[in-house]
Design a protein around this motif. Structure first.
Motif, PDB file in Angstrom:
ATOM      1  N   ALA A  91       0.859  -1.184   0.000  1.00 43.96           N
ATOM      2  CA  ALA A  91       0.000   0.000   0.000  1.00 43.96           C
ATOM      3  C   ALA A  91       0.894   1.233   0.000  1.00 43.96           C
ATOM      4  N   GLY A 108       0.795   5.614   0.272  1.00 44.19           N
ATOM      5  CA  GLY A 108       0.111   6.897   0.393  1.00 44.19           C
ATOM      6  C   GLY A 108       0.850   7.902  -0.455  1.00 44.19           C
ATOM      7  N   ALA A 109       1.507   8.861   0.202  1.00 41.39           N
ATOM      8  CA  ALA A 109       2.206   9.902  -0.537  1.00 41.39           C
ATOM      9  C   ALA A 109       3.668   9.540  -0.816  1.00 41.39           C
ATOM     10  N   GLY A 110       4.117   8.421  -0.284  1.00 43.17           N
ATOM     11  CA  GLY A 110       5.491   7.999  -0.543  1.00 43.17           C
ATOM     12  C   GLY A 110       6.556   8.838   0.148  1.00 43.17           C
ATOM     13  N   THR A 111       6.224   9.403   1.304  1.00 44.21           N
ATOM     14  CA  THR A 111       7.229  10.196   2.032  1.00 44.21           C
ATOM     15  C   THR A 111       7.901   9.407   3.157  1.00 44.21           C
ATOM     16  N   SER A 112       7.576   8.136   3.281  1.00 42.04           N
ATOM     17  CA  SER A 112       8.184   7.331   4.346  1.00 42.04           C
ATOM     18  C   SER A 112       9.701   7.456   4.313  1.00 42.04           C
ATOM     19  N   GLY A 117       9.220   2.035   3.951  1.00 41.61           N
ATOM     20  CA  GLY A 117       7.988   1.280   4.177  1.00 41.61           C
ATOM     21  C   GLY A 117       7.198   1.072   2.900  1.00 41.61           C
ATOM     22  N   SER A 138       6.615  16.991  10.046  1.00 37.88           N
ATOM     23  CA  SER A 138       7.227  18.054   9.231  1.00 37.88           C
ATOM     24  C   SER A 138       6.858  17.895   7.762  1.00 37.88           C
ATOM     25  N   SER A 139       6.490  16.685   7.377  1.00 41.52           N
ATOM     26  CA  SER A 139       6.111  16.427   5.987  1.00 41.52           C
ATOM     27  C   SER A 139       4.631  16.698   5.746  1.00 41.52           C
ATOM     28  N   SER A 163       0.194  11.569   3.651  1.00 42.00           N
ATOM     29  CA  SER A 163      -1.240  11.271   3.692  1.00 42.00           C
ATOM     30  C   SER A 163      -1.650  10.760   5.072  1.00 42.00           C
ATOM     31  N   ASN A 183       0.108   8.278   7.690  1.00 38.81           N
ATOM     32  CA  ASN A 183       0.298   8.673   9.093  1.00 38.81           C
ATOM     33  C   ASN A 183      -0.172   7.583  10.041  1.00 38.81           C
ATOM     34  N   ALA A 208      -0.512   4.416   9.266  1.00 41.33           N
ATOM     35  CA  ALA A 208       0.343   3.245   9.061  1.00 41.33           C
ATOM     36  C   ALA A 208       1.686   3.391   9.771  1.00 41.33           C
ATOM     37  N   GLY A 241       4.378  11.201  14.152  1.00 38.15           N
ATOM     38  CA  GLY A 241       4.415  12.225  15.194  1.00 38.15           C
ATOM     39  C   GLY A 241       4.745  13.572  14.576  1.00 38.15           C
ATOM     40  N   ILE A 287      -5.824   0.576   4.618  1.00 40.02           N
ATOM     41  CA  ILE A 287      -6.715   1.545   5.247  1.00 40.02           C
ATOM     42  C   ILE A 287      -7.501   2.295   4.174  1.00 40.02           C
ATOM     43  N   GLU A 342       9.402   7.419  15.200  1.00 39.17           N
ATOM     44  CA  GLU A 342       8.230   7.784  14.397  1.00 39.17           C
ATOM     45  C   GLU A 342       8.344   7.427  12.920  1.00 39.17           C
TER      46      GLU A 342
HETATM   47  C1  LIG Z   1      10.881  15.936   4.822  1.00 38.82           C
HETATM   48  C2  LIG Z   1      10.225  14.870   5.647  1.00 38.82           C
HETATM   49  C3  LIG Z   1       9.893  15.151   6.955  1.00 38.82           C
HETATM   50  C4  LIG Z   1       9.258  14.173   7.747  1.00 38.82           C
HETATM   51  N1  LIG Z   1       8.907  14.495   9.014  1.00 38.82           N
HETATM   52  C5  LIG Z   1       8.250  13.579   9.770  1.00 38.82           C
HETATM   53  C6  LIG Z   1       7.841  13.894  11.095  1.00 38.82           C
HETATM   54  O1  LIG Z   1       8.043  14.998  11.590  1.00 38.82           O
HETATM   55  N2  LIG Z   1       7.194  12.932  11.803  1.00 38.82           N
HETATM   56  C7  LIG Z   1       6.929  11.710  11.279  1.00 38.82           C
HETATM   57  O2  LIG Z   1       6.341  10.888  11.965  1.00 38.82           O
HETATM   58  N3  LIG Z   1       7.304  11.381  10.029  1.00 38.82           N
HETATM   59  C8  LIG Z   1       7.948  12.286   9.260  1.00 38.82           C
HETATM   60  N4  LIG Z   1       8.319  11.952   7.983  1.00 38.82           N
HETATM   61  C9  LIG Z   1       8.053  10.579   7.468  1.00 38.82           C
HETATM   62  C10 LIG Z   1       6.744  10.420   6.681  1.00 38.82           C
HETATM   63  O3  LIG Z   1       6.286  11.642   6.172  1.00 38.82           O
HETATM   64  C11 LIG Z   1       5.662   9.791   7.544  1.00 38.82           C
HETATM   65  O4  LIG Z   1       6.054   8.481   7.900  1.00 38.82           O
HETATM   66  C12 LIG Z   1       4.289   9.720   6.886  1.00 38.82           C
HETATM   67  O5  LIG Z   1       3.355   9.251   7.828  1.00 38.82           O
HETATM   68  C13 LIG Z   1       4.231   8.819   5.662  1.00 38.82           C
HETATM   69  O6  LIG Z   1       3.026   9.084   4.981  1.00 38.82           O
HETATM   70  P1  LIG Z   1       2.868   8.761   3.414  1.00 38.82           P
HETATM   71  O7  LIG Z   1       1.490   9.079   3.030  1.00 38.82           O
HETATM   72  O8  LIG Z   1       3.928   9.441   2.656  1.00 38.82           O
HETATM   73  O9  LIG Z   1       3.081   7.203   3.427  1.00 38.82           O
HETATM   74  P2  LIG Z   1       3.948   6.303   2.446  1.00 38.82           P
HETATM   75  O10 LIG Z   1       5.359   6.736   2.459  1.00 38.82           O
HETATM   76  O11 LIG Z   1       3.285   6.216   1.134  1.00 38.82           O
HETATM   77  O12 LIG Z   1       3.816   4.906   3.178  1.00 38.82           O
HETATM   78  C14 LIG Z   1       4.348   4.702   4.450  1.00 38.82           C
HETATM   79  C15 LIG Z   1       3.913   3.340   4.979  1.00 38.82           C
HETATM   80  O13 LIG Z   1       2.532   3.345   5.175  1.00 38.82           O
HETATM   81  C16 LIG Z   1       1.905   2.319   4.424  1.00 38.82           C
HETATM   82  N5  LIG Z   1       0.640   2.876   3.942  1.00 38.82           N
HETATM   83  C17 LIG Z   1       0.442   4.062   3.327  1.00 38.82           C
HETATM   84  N6  LIG Z   1      -0.858   4.245   3.081  1.00 38.82           N
HETATM   85  C18 LIG Z   1      -1.503   3.155   3.552  1.00 38.82           C
HETATM   86  C19 LIG Z   1      -2.866   2.748   3.578  1.00 38.82           C
HETATM   87  N7  LIG Z   1      -3.845   3.499   3.088  1.00 38.82           N
HETATM   88  N8  LIG Z   1      -3.162   1.554   4.140  1.00 38.82           N
HETATM   89  C20 LIG Z   1      -2.190   0.777   4.660  1.00 38.82           C
HETATM   90  N9  LIG Z   1      -0.903   1.111   4.650  1.00 38.82           N
HETATM   91  C21 LIG Z   1      -0.559   2.292   4.106  1.00 38.82           C
HETATM   92  C22 LIG Z   1       2.888   1.968   3.354  1.00 38.82           C
HETATM   93  O14 LIG Z   1       2.739   0.627   2.949  1.00 38.82           O
HETATM   94  C23 LIG Z   1       4.201   2.195   4.041  1.00 38.82           C
HETATM   95  O15 LIG Z   1       4.546   1.085   4.808  1.00 38.82           O
HETATM   96  C24 LIG Z   1       8.976  12.910   7.191  1.00 38.82           C
HETATM   97  C25 LIG Z   1       9.305  12.642   5.858  1.00 38.82           C
HETATM   98  C26 LIG Z   1       9.916  13.604   5.096  1.00 38.82           C
HETATM   99  C27 LIG Z   1      10.240  13.272   3.673  1.00 38.82           C
END
Ligand SMILES: Cc1cc2nc3c(=O)[nH]c(=O)nc-3n(C[C@H](O)[C@H](O)[C@H](O)COP(=O)(O)OP(=O)(O)OC[C@H]3O[C@@H](n4cnc5c(N)ncnc54)[C@H](O)[C@@H]3O)c2cc1C
Lengths: 358, 484
Positions: free
Chosen positions: B69, B71-75, B79, B134-135, B140, B144, B146, B150, B205, B415
């Motif tokens: 799965a 979301g926005a790919g910022t992991s 992940g 911060s992202s 997404s 968050n 998943a 924080g 989710i 986090e």
């Molecule tokens: C510049 C920067 C700053 C950041 N700062 C923080 C911070 O302050 N705090 C923090 O906690 N994180 C931070 N992060 C990390 C990241 O943004 C978080 O982990 C965020 O929650 C990931 O969301 P995403 O939508 O990009 O998920 P993705 O990167 O797309 O996926 C992350 C994980 O979630 C799973 N996933 C995504 N969507 C779903 C779904 N719908 N159902 C089931 N599983 C799903 C994926 O399989 C993967 O394992 C930062 C990242 C960057 C690049």
């Protein structure tokens, strides 16, 4: 001493596992009334006693499961801190393990969070007799599945809690209770409206035509809020402890008499429909305690709670045949049974206490 | 390669443009925010609704095709890294804010909704969604949940797990489940807590109900400078010890302030070894008294200068450097590697000093920007992937920091999650018994191990291969000596 107590506990679990026995985990027994069947030989946790670590600047306390809540809360208070979920004791000997296993939270829950929100780590002995640790002593930790929080409210069916780390918080500087005379519907409306404003409300309760509101925080904020919400000061009559431990007269027919006590956890905005019960409303409307005036159908209460986003628990009753907890949807029930098998493959720990099937 | 019959079955579920299979189209999905790891997926599928998610999962389950799965790919832990023979299931089209109920203070949103968009939508009701990674402009809500994300306000307002009421999702078998409820608890096991932070391993989710909070009437931030990193670390504990839970309590060291200042012009004191940002929020009266207390504690803790934001514009300016820290570091170094561990606050001075020493030993600059109040460290190791050996030494440096986190009683991730990146660290943090239970949890949800396999929890066999970490964790023979 503790190592020996844990060894003994592991031996008891292993013996039950190999001998087909069942164990019923028990601290002081203050919550024997809660949940489904009490099956098996008593496994007493009270040899597991004492605060293991407490550093106030870390906001974390770690204590063995059989430690009395009173001991922990007194120690925190000496350092100006508390357990924010205001754990119900329901008895003088109540232990930490019991309140965490039951997943009980008191009047402050709507404002501060539930017991599961403060669990940072646990040590358990699971149904195979293995001693395991999950989570830790730090506030942010996402390594591995959150098994520690899973233990909160699992009623001991997934493992015997032996040690628990909890986040604690500073005591509020000032605390003040206001009383406002109004009916329940009005009280619920007010509480939800206040919830949308940045007011330092730490607890609410409506019972017998009166709404009690506790304000907690910095002095000036509490004073300003007291004016904003209205009513009159009522600190001397504040019911919080009596509600927390169900010593308030509202609960008497169920605590000392034969009448059942229902706990309905619903959307905070759920209406005040007439369900044929006396009602005490907590948590800004999200928690409704019901004492039936005449026998009511469990299914009716369950359907009503479900229609309002929640569920109904037969919290205290002599006759538990309607089932204590709201039945689970099939997919959820499947998950529960498979999780149970992971942690307690022989089905020996608190069998039937949560759901009859396991 | 996917079986053509499988691909055409997928194509029958979603509209044509929502299934990507050519390398050219799937390339944007080859990694997430952790670009050290890349993999092209066999297919990317972008369903529009839950019914399509159900059918996609049923299909993958039947054909035993792994699903990641996204979301926005910022992991930052890999992940969302694809699996070569698997499908990436993107929730990018789940962008609807379904409803906001100001009275019960909840919002129902689809998982692809950006974190910040929730607070923006709730602002009209005077409410906000507290977890603010911060992202937040990009990540997404599904991601968050998943990751149990924080943010800077989590010390006071909690992590994602404290701010989510209900999660609706689809099991790999296609069964729809709801964790939590619209009330403050739910019957049975707390599966809401279990699924939060489960990194896409337990369910996909499809809808999230979040809790909204009333916006504080006022917020002000104190910028405090310290001439010594350890003093700054100790001041963090002093603030908490004084019974203050600030809205935010963040630290940046000198390499970090020097990197961000040209970027944001916030007026950070560049001669300071470290700065703390301490925020007070609440009613104007509360803020005033809390700021006074914070000033007192920081002064007593050896702050060399204090600056209090006079208005909202200045507050945002002072925070801007913290929020822009990662991109700013990205500008001064060809590559950087963000570490994410948590330690007990009391260990801050020791750990920061050790990181500084290692940074010198490895010859790799390191900027520290982090959630000091939570003890959640984010050392950013600066390196150049083009330079031979730099990447390997960076990873080793990072591993040592995480080993140190475990040694002082902390954790390898506060986090950002385990993902693919911290699989090794998991072997150091957890003994086999705990790892086996994690696998048991996984099996309870996903018997065939098709959801994000290989992430989050290492197999015991992999841990045996990584044996060296075990030896070092908690028992470094000569912790003060460099390793080369
Ligand atoms: C510049 C920067 C700053 C950041 N700062 C923080 C911070 O302050 N705090 C923090 O906690 N994180 C931070 N992060 C990390 C990241 O943004 C978080 O982990 C965020 O929650 C990931 O969301 P995403 O939508 O990009 O998920 P993705 O990167 O797309 O996926 C992350 C994980 O979630 C799973 N996933 C995504 N969507 C779903 C779904 N719908 N159902 C089931 N599983 C799903 C994926 O399989 C993967 O394992 C930062 C990242 C960057 C690049």
């Amino acid at each position: 001493m503790t190592a020996a107590a844990i060894d003994a506990l592991q031996d008891a679990v292993r013996a039950a596992a190999s001998g087909g026995g069942r164990l019923r985990i028990r601290g002081s027994g203050s919550k024997d009334f809660y949940g489904g069947a009490l099956e098996g030989d008593v496994l007493d946790t009270r040899a597991l006693r004492g605060i293991v670590a407490y550093a106030p600047t870390e906001l974390v306390v770690t204590a063995r499961a059989g430690t009395q809540l009173a001991e922990i809360e007194d120690e925190l208070a000496r350092h100006g801190q508390m357990l924010a979920f205001e754990p119900p004791r329901h008895g003088p000997g109540a232990t930490l393990g019991g309140v965490v296993a039951c997943g009980f939270s008191g009047p402050r829950r709507a404002a501060a969070g539930a017991v599961r929100d403060f669990v940072l780590g646990v040590r358990i002995v699971d149904g195979t007799g293995e001693a395991l640790a999950f989570g830790g002593q730090v506030i942010k930790n996402v390594a591995g599945f959150d098994v520690s929080r899973l233990m909160a409210g699992a009623l001991g069916t997934l493992g015997v809690l032996t040690e628990i780390s909890l986040k604690c918080v500073p005591l509020p500087r000032v605390e003040r209770t206001r009383a406002i005379d109004c009916d329940a519907a009005d009280a619920i409306r007010r509480c939800n409206e206040w919830g949308g404003r940045p007011l330092p409300i730490s607890a609410t309760c409506h019972v017998a035509g009166r709404l009690w509101v506790r304000l907690s925080g910095a002095g000036p904020a509490v004073s300003a809020a007291a004016v904003e919400i209205g009513g009159a000061d009522a600190d001397d009559a504040a019911p919080w402890r009596a509600i927390r431990d169900q010593t308030h007269p509202f609960f008497a027919p169920a605590v000392t008499g034969p009448v059942p006590l229902w706990r309905l956890s619903v959307r905070s905005t759920a209406p005040c429909d007439d369900l044929g019960c006396d009602t005490l409303v907590e948590w800004g409307g999200a928690l409704r305690w019901l004492v039936p005036r005449a026998p009511v159908e469990a299914s009716r209460l369950r359907a009503w709670a479900a229609a309002h986003g929640g569920h109904a628990t037969l919290y205290r009753a002599q006759d538990k045949s309607p089932g204590v907890f709201q039945p689970l949807a099939p997919a959820m029930a499947g998950l529960h049974e498979r999780l149970k098998r992971t942690f307690d493959p022989h089905g020996i720990l608190n069998h039937g206490r949560l759901y009859p099937a396991f | 390669m996917l079986d053509p019959a499988f691909t055409s079955a997928l194509a029958a579920i979603v509209p044509g443009e929502a299934l990507l299979t050519s390398a050219e189209d799937t390339r944007p999905y080859e990694c997430d925010g952790l670009t050290l790891y890349r993999e092209l997926p066999a297919a990317v599928v972008l369903p529009d609704d839950e019914a399509q998610v159900v059918r996609i999962l049923e299909l993958c389950h039947a054909a035993r095709v792994p699903v990641v799965a996204r979301g926005a790919g910022t992991s930052l832990s890999g992940g969302a890294l694809p699996i070569a023979d698997g499908v990436v299931l993107s929730l990018a089209k789940f962008r609807r804010i379904v409803s906001i109920d100001p009275l019960s203070r909840t919002a129902v949103v689809e998982p692809g909704v950006r974190n910040l968009a929730v607070s923006e939508a709730a602002a009209a009701c005077g409410l906000f969604y507290a977890p603010d990674p911060s992202s937040q402009i990009a990540c997404s809500i599904g991601g968050n949940v998943a990751e149990n994300a924080g943010g800077v306000h989590c010390l006071k307002y909690g992590l994602t797990v404290h701010n989510v009421r209900k999660v609706r999702g689809v099991l790999v078998t296609g069964e729809i489940v709801e964790f939590g409820s619209d009330a403050l608890d739910a019957p049975g096991y707390d599966l809401l807590a279990l699924v939060t932070g489960s990194e896409g391993l337990l369910a996909v989710i499809t809808q999230v109900t979040v809790k909204l909070l009333p916006k504080p009437r006022e917020a002000r931030v104190v910028l405090a400078a310290f001439d010594d990193l350890e003093k700054a670390g100790a001041a963090v504990g002093a603030v908490i010890g004084a019974g203050i839970i600030p809205g935010g309590l963040e630290m940046m060291d000198q390499p970090a302030t020097r990197a961000v200042e040209p970027f944001v012009h916030a007026g950070y004191p560049l001669d300071a070894a470290a700065v703390l940002l301490v925020e007070a929020d609440g009613t104007p009266e509360e803020v005033e008294s809390e700021i006074a207390e914070i000033r007192q504690v920081l002064t007593a803790g050896g702050a060399t200068s204090l600056r209090v934001s006079a208005d909202e514009a200045e507050r945002l300016l002072l925070w801007s450097g913290r929020k822009a820290a990662f991109p700013a570091v990205g500008r001064i170094s060809p590559d950087y590697y963000c570490i994410d561990g948590t330690i007990p606050r009391a260990a801050l001075p020791r750990v920061l000093a050790q990181i500084e020493a290692w940074s010198r030993d490895y010859g790799l600059p390191c900027a520290n920007v982090f959630h000091a109040g939570d003890g959640n460290l984010h050392p950013l190791i600066l390196f150049d992937a083009e330079k031979p050996g730099d990447k390997e030494r960076t990873i080793e440096f990072g591993d040592r920091i995480l080993e140190l986190c475990i040694e002082v009683g902390g954790t390898i991730t506060g986090e950002h999650g385990v993902g693919i990146e911290k699989i090794r660290g998991m072997c150091a943090q957890f003994p086999p018994g705990a790892l086996e239970r994690f696998h048991g949890v996984k099996r309870a949800f996903d018997e065939r191990a098709l959801l994000n396999p290989g992430k989050g929890v290492p197999t015991l066999a992999r841990c045996a291969e990584f044996g060296r970490m075990h030896v070092h964790a908690g028992a470094l023979p000569h912790p003060d000596l460099p390793r080369f």
